[in-house]
Design a protein around this motif. Sequence first.
Motif, PDB file in Angstrom:
ATOM      1  N   ILE A 216     -15.016 -63.678  -9.534  1.00  0.00           N
ATOM      2  CA  ILE A 216     -14.050 -62.974  -7.920  1.00  0.00           C
ATOM      3  C   ILE A 216     -13.500 -63.972  -7.281  1.00  0.00           C
ATOM      4  O   ILE A 216     -12.434 -63.984  -7.650  1.00  0.00           O
ATOM      5  CB  ILE A 216     -14.769 -62.009  -7.724  1.00  0.00           C
ATOM      6  N   ARG A 217     -14.381 -65.578  -7.639  1.00  0.00           N
ATOM      7  CA  ARG A 217     -13.736 -65.915  -6.795  1.00  0.00           C
ATOM      8  C   ARG A 217     -13.085 -67.563  -7.207  1.00  0.00           C
ATOM      9  O   ARG A 217     -12.271 -67.073  -6.590  1.00  0.00           O
ATOM     10  CB  ARG A 217     -14.801 -66.970  -5.931  1.00  0.00           C
ATOM     11  N   ASP A 218     -13.868 -67.722  -8.449  1.00  0.00           N
ATOM     12  CA  ASP A 218     -12.743 -68.826  -9.344  1.00  0.00           C
ATOM     13  C   ASP A 218     -11.531 -67.830 -10.063  1.00  0.00           C
ATOM     14  O   ASP A 218     -10.854 -68.347 -10.949  1.00  0.00           O
ATOM     15  CB  ASP A 218     -13.675 -69.214  -9.927  1.00  0.00           C
ATOM     16  N   GLY A 219     -11.366 -66.934 -10.367  1.00  0.00           N
ATOM     17  CA  GLY A 219     -11.325 -65.961 -11.171  1.00  0.00           C
ATOM     18  C   GLY A 219     -11.292 -65.453 -13.018  1.00  0.00           C
ATOM     19  O   GLY A 219     -12.205 -65.947 -13.620  1.00  0.00           O
ATOM     20  N   PHE A 220     -11.059 -64.599 -13.079  1.00  0.00           N
ATOM     21  CA  PHE A 220     -10.978 -63.869 -14.475  1.00  0.00           C
ATOM     22  C   PHE A 220     -10.676 -64.805 -15.412  1.00  0.00           C
ATOM     23  O   PHE A 220      -9.239 -64.900 -15.548  1.00  0.00           O
ATOM     24  CB  PHE A 220     -11.919 -62.751 -14.726  1.00  0.00           C
ATOM     25  N   GLU A 221     -10.896 -65.056 -16.717  1.00  0.00           N
ATOM     26  CA  GLU A 221      -9.059 -65.253 -17.869  1.00  0.00           C
ATOM     27  C   GLU A 221      -9.674 -64.407 -19.504  1.00  0.00           C
ATOM     28  O   GLU A 221     -10.428 -63.717 -19.467  1.00  0.00           O
ATOM     29  CB  GLU A 221     -10.457 -67.303 -18.242  1.00  0.00           C
ATOM     30  N   VAL A 222      -8.215 -64.392 -19.165  1.00  0.00           N
ATOM     31  CA  VAL A 222      -8.212 -63.326 -20.683  1.00  0.00           C
ATOM     32  C   VAL A 222      -7.513 -63.959 -21.759  1.00  0.00           C
ATOM     33  O   VAL A 222      -6.265 -64.329 -20.989  1.00  0.00           O
ATOM     34  CB  VAL A 222      -7.830 -61.738 -19.839  1.00  0.00           C
ATOM     35  N   ALA A 223      -8.031 -63.587 -22.678  1.00  0.00           N
ATOM     36  CA  ALA A 223      -7.585 -64.662 -23.729  1.00  0.00           C
ATOM     37  C   ALA A 223      -6.414 -63.868 -24.543  1.00  0.00           C
ATOM     38  O   ALA A 223      -6.791 -62.592 -24.919  1.00  0.00           O
ATOM     39  CB  ALA A 223      -8.061 -65.901 -23.879  1.00  0.00           C
TER      40      ALA A 223
END
Length: 439
Positions: A216-223
């Motif tokens: 949540i702090r750094d961000g989710f990655e969606v490929a």
Amino acid sequence: MPPVPPPRDTIFAPATGRGRAAIAVIRVSGPAADAALLSLAGDLPEPRRAVLRDLSCGGELLDQALVIRFAAGASFTGEDTFEIQGHGGPATVSALLNALGALPGLRLAEPGEFTRRALEAGRIDLLEAEGLADLVGAETEAQRRQALRSMRGALGDAAAGWRKRLIRARALVEAVMDFADEEVPTDVTPEVSALIASVSAEIAEALAGAAAAERIRDGFEVALIGAPNAGKSTLLNALARRDAALTSEIAGTTRDVIEVHMDLAGLPVTLLDTAGLRETQDPVEAMGVARARRRAEDADLRIFLQAPGGEGPPGDLLQPDDLLVASKSDLPGAPVRADLRISAATGDGVEVLTAAIGDRLAERAAGASSVVRARHRRALEEGATHLSAAARWLARGEEALDVAAEELRLSTRALEILLGRVDAERVLDDIFAEFCLGK
């Protein structure tokens, strides 16, 4: 007699952003704050009361502004402090800053220096300071809520409670050691074991939600993955609502990973447009495919796109929670088995896909704890390791109590490092570098 430390500088900085605005806030903190305010405003207002004053320097009127004064011990930094809430024109702000800089003992603050002084004065702990930094940098609703919890002491309060229980456990063990030659009225082992078990369980629960909190702090990655010409770049542009990636009918157009940051369902998300997965003799494209696979493997979620007649998903890459999407549904071709059907070109199904991505990430975010940084996680893991060792040594009986006490001390120290009470200096520079001037 120890040497007397030199007096601290009085610092000042704008607390609002640059540019034209209705209001600008300037903060001043330090031993010369009252003298500076007296010089500018001509008097010292009653603390914690907003007053309207003409601010002058060298007989020249600079601005008419609201001034709020805070006495030492009752301010954010713990020092004499005042704030100017003046007009936000760049020339006005510059004139006030120049006037402050010309006063003796005053200098422009470094990034985060106000918050650092608050920490050093004991007004906040290190966890609250980190939460404040995260709140300033929050870009999504989930980040805002998480940072606000941290700033209000969610993890700090828990860690302080764990530390208190471990201090009692260690005191009980050392009492038995100190009176080993005398009759001890009660067996402290059950209480010590219970204290260790309760703290261990609560730390384990906090660590279980650490990965989600960090994302949540750094961000989710969606490929976005798939064969060449599966529509990945077109979908990336549709989700980003701009032309972030070059699209072409020529296979292999995308050779490097393209990243787009966005707010999706209130969560920070980085979309990854990757090179088409295929065997190729082109060495540059082959490097792009290898990089695509690595980034896809590390991503939190993979969206596999399959165009009509295209190749199916690689069995070694997709995870059970990933999405299999039939792309280019506006074109003729044999139907593809898929979770969803979309056409990024026409927009058909894109909103449904967006909602599906948001739902999957929201499920993962739901288990987030207050352990939002890698530093927090490492400190708690170290504390948990020493707690586990303390429990093992305690079970060996009186001959191992000294080792159990030492493990309890080391576990307590890990919590104190988490709170910033010991060894904080080595992390302060990195943390406060995240702040802007005036915070």
